[in-house]
Design a protein around this motif. Sequence first.
Motif, PDB file in Angstrom:
ATOM      1  N   THR A 374       0.853  -1.187   0.000  1.00  0.00           N
ATOM      2  CA  THR A 374       0.000   0.000   0.000  1.00  0.00           C
ATOM      3  C   THR A 374       0.884   1.230   0.000  1.00  0.00           C
ATOM      4  O   THR A 374       1.633   1.459   0.960  1.00  0.00           O
ATOM      5  CB  THR A 374      -0.928   0.021   1.226  1.00  0.00           C
ATOM      6  OG1 THR A 374      -1.772  -1.136   1.210  1.00  0.00           O
ATOM      7  CG2 THR A 374      -1.793   1.264   1.237  1.00  0.00           C
ATOM      8  N   LEU A 375       0.823   2.006  -1.064  1.00  0.00           N
ATOM      9  CA  LEU A 375       1.632   3.217  -1.142  1.00  0.00           C
ATOM     10  C   LEU A 375       1.066   4.293  -0.223  1.00  0.00           C
ATOM     11  O   LEU A 375      -0.149   4.401  -0.073  1.00  0.00           O
ATOM     12  CB  LEU A 375       1.669   3.750  -2.580  1.00  0.00           C
ATOM     13  CG  LEU A 375       2.792   3.221  -3.482  1.00  0.00           C
ATOM     14  CD1 LEU A 375       2.580   1.731  -3.764  1.00  0.00           C
ATOM     15  CD2 LEU A 375       2.841   4.000  -4.788  1.00  0.00           C
ATOM     16  N   PRO A 376       1.952   5.099   0.390  1.00  0.00           N
ATOM     17  CA  PRO A 376       1.465   6.223   1.198  1.00  0.00           C
ATOM     18  C   PRO A 376       0.539   7.109   0.381  1.00  0.00           C
ATOM     19  O   PRO A 376       0.829   7.419  -0.783  1.00  0.00           O
ATOM     20  CB  PRO A 376       2.751   6.960   1.573  1.00  0.00           C
ATOM     21  CG  PRO A 376       3.823   5.922   1.513  1.00  0.00           C
ATOM     22  CD  PRO A 376       3.428   5.002   0.384  1.00  0.00           C
ATOM     23  N   GLN A 377      -0.570   7.503   0.982  1.00  0.00           N
ATOM     24  CA  GLN A 377      -1.586   8.290   0.286  1.00  0.00           C
ATOM     25  C   GLN A 377      -1.952   9.507   1.136  1.00  0.00           C
ATOM     26  O   GLN A 377      -2.191   9.374   2.335  1.00  0.00           O
ATOM     27  CB  GLN A 377      -2.829   7.438   0.038  1.00  0.00           C
ATOM     28  CG  GLN A 377      -3.938   8.119  -0.740  1.00  0.00           C
ATOM     29  CD  GLN A 377      -5.182   7.238  -0.879  1.00  0.00           C
ATOM     30  OE1 GLN A 377      -6.076   7.280  -0.038  1.00  0.00           O
ATOM     31  NE2 GLN A 377      -5.222   6.435  -1.927  1.00  0.00           N
ATOM     32  N   VAL A 378      -1.984  10.674   0.500  1.00  0.00           N
ATOM     33  CA  VAL A 378      -2.369  11.906   1.187  1.00  0.00           C
ATOM     34  C   VAL A 378      -3.568  12.502   0.464  1.00  0.00           C
ATOM     35  O   VAL A 378      -3.556  12.639  -0.767  1.00  0.00           O
ATOM     36  CB  VAL A 378      -1.213  12.927   1.215  1.00  0.00           C
ATOM     37  CG1 VAL A 378      -1.695  14.270   1.779  1.00  0.00           C
ATOM     38  CG2 VAL A 378      -0.057  12.388   2.041  1.00  0.00           C
ATOM     39  N   LEU A 379      -4.603  12.846   1.219  1.00  0.00           N
ATOM     40  CA  LEU A 379      -5.803  13.462   0.657  1.00  0.00           C
ATOM     41  C   LEU A 379      -5.994  14.829   1.302  1.00  0.00           C
ATOM     42  O   LEU A 379      -6.047  14.941   2.531  1.00  0.00           O
ATOM     43  CB  LEU A 379      -7.023  12.578   0.932  1.00  0.00           C
ATOM     44  CG  LEU A 379      -8.361  13.061   0.390  1.00  0.00           C
ATOM     45  CD1 LEU A 379      -8.359  13.084  -1.139  1.00  0.00           C
ATOM     46  CD2 LEU A 379      -9.498  12.186   0.902  1.00  0.00           C
ATOM     47  N   VAL A 380      -6.093  15.870   0.469  1.00  0.00           N
ATOM     48  CA  VAL A 380      -6.291  17.234   0.943  1.00  0.00           C
ATOM     49  C   VAL A 380      -7.572  17.792   0.333  1.00  0.00           C
ATOM     50  O   VAL A 380      -7.743  17.750  -0.896  1.00  0.00           O
ATOM     51  CB  VAL A 380      -5.101  18.155   0.564  1.00  0.00           C
ATOM     52  CG1 VAL A 380      -5.343  19.577   1.085  1.00  0.00           C
ATOM     53  CG2 VAL A 380      -3.795  17.599   1.127  1.00  0.00           C
ATOM     54  N   ASN A 381      -8.468  18.282   1.168  1.00  0.00           N
ATOM     55  CA  ASN A 381      -9.703  18.913   0.702  1.00  0.00           C
ATOM     56  C   ASN A 381      -9.499  20.422   0.612  1.00  0.00           C
ATOM     57  O   ASN A 381      -9.123  21.051   1.605  1.00  0.00           O
ATOM     58  CB  ASN A 381     -10.862  18.604   1.647  1.00  0.00           C
ATOM     59  CG  ASN A 381     -11.267  17.146   1.606  1.00  0.00           C
ATOM     60  OD1 ASN A 381     -11.139  16.490   0.574  1.00  0.00           O
ATOM     61  ND2 ASN A 381     -11.743  16.629   2.720  1.00  0.00           N
ATOM     62  N   VAL A 382      -9.747  20.981  -0.559  1.00  0.00           N
ATOM     63  CA  VAL A 382      -9.596  22.415  -0.780  1.00  0.00           C
ATOM     64  C   VAL A 382     -10.990  23.012  -0.948  1.00  0.00           C
ATOM     65  O   VAL A 382     -11.684  22.721  -1.935  1.00  0.00           O
ATOM     66  CB  VAL A 382      -8.738  22.714  -2.030  1.00  0.00           C
ATOM     67  CG1 VAL A 382      -8.485  24.218  -2.150  1.00  0.00           C
ATOM     68  CG2 VAL A 382      -7.420  21.951  -1.972  1.00  0.00           C
TER      69      VAL A 382
END
Length: 453
Positions: A374-382
Amino acid sequence: MARLFGTDGVRGLANRDITAELALDLAVAAAHVLAERGEFSGHRPRAVLGRDTRVSSQFLSSAVAAGLASAGVDVLDVGTIPTPAIAHLTGSTGADLGVVISASHNPMPDNGIKFFARGGLKLPDSVEEAIEARIGEPWERPTGADVGDITVASDLGGDYVVHLAASVADFAGREAPLSGLTIVVDGAHGAASTIGPAALRAAGARVITIHCEPDGRNINANAGSTHMGLLCEAVVSNGADMGVAYDGDADRCLAVDHTGAIVNGDLMMGLLALAMRDAGSLYRQTMVATVMSNLGLHHAMRDAGIDIVETAVGDRYVLEAMREGGYTLGGEQSGHIIVSRYASTGDGVLSSLLLASAVAAGGPLRDLAAGIATLPQVLVNVSGVDRSRVHTDEELTREVDRVRTELGDAGRVLLRASGTEPLVRVMVEAETMDNARTHADSLAATVADRLAL
């Protein structure tokens, strides 16, 4: 006016948005639309009705039953039962319609109404729109013997457990395929609190339960697939082989290995894909997943000779792609998993049984899952941006292309516009968390600058 039906039926705050009056009117409108489409041609119509454990599900279920019966539809009231059980029973009983009162993983004050067509399939958008358009219209009411019967049919829950046990035995190629496994079940105090443990025991497992004591007000409360901390602790403290967590209506499932590590829907789908490939039941060596599935799953499946068809986020889109292509496995990272040989919709209890059978046959869940990185995943809500321009702003497109080029095959970028808010979701996967965070923050800043309202 906003569309009443969302991606998963009608949902909102019970007794404010989702009222008894609305439930009754929806049931009547559904009966009329399906009758005019010829769904009831040549026979007396029949519906299967079930609900989750919310206290509000009781009065909403009664209202739906009243609406259907007043429109001349016979109702089999199954009582408290998982959503996928209603889909199955709609097909197995030859019913014309299935209805579930549930808000799935939402908090207890919410509730919802979901319809299934004959065969246990979700209604097309066009039919939902037709039902919505007919709400509250004048109609000719049947009288006398033409009104519908309402029959308590709680015994059908047992039929569903038999179906589940037979399905996992077929999948594994042997009876009692879970013999020797100890499994902790977190029922989210929801609709699978009884059926989930019963099905696992029927397949041979030793079962320990937590959060399987619904009182009408504790569904999903710090429990189930959205709050898995206590399940992780219970698996370790009991020395169990694995744990499984359902949500309120059990259309999804996540798992925990013997060390207490969470196994998400991507890992579960990958393991099932490998098992189905080896058994010759993975059609065209292909599975269906949404754009949110981790790149690590894509890499693992590619190395195993398995293709992935991508869809938009939402199990209805996964189902559509599966039906169009004839594929036998699909799902979402959140734990909605569909195995079309045994179910017409996502089924959390079935998924837990099939995953457990793979563990019983192939070794510890931790070792099996280790083969799918599982690759590191970043989610940002703008927020506060013009979401309509997310794919048309030239400077933003150039910045996305730059990041994709830099990441290459070792990462991924996804920008998604919210369907309901002035918001854009920026998701970046990369080989390291620092790299993913750096690129996600950079893209989020560009989105905020270029798409500002």
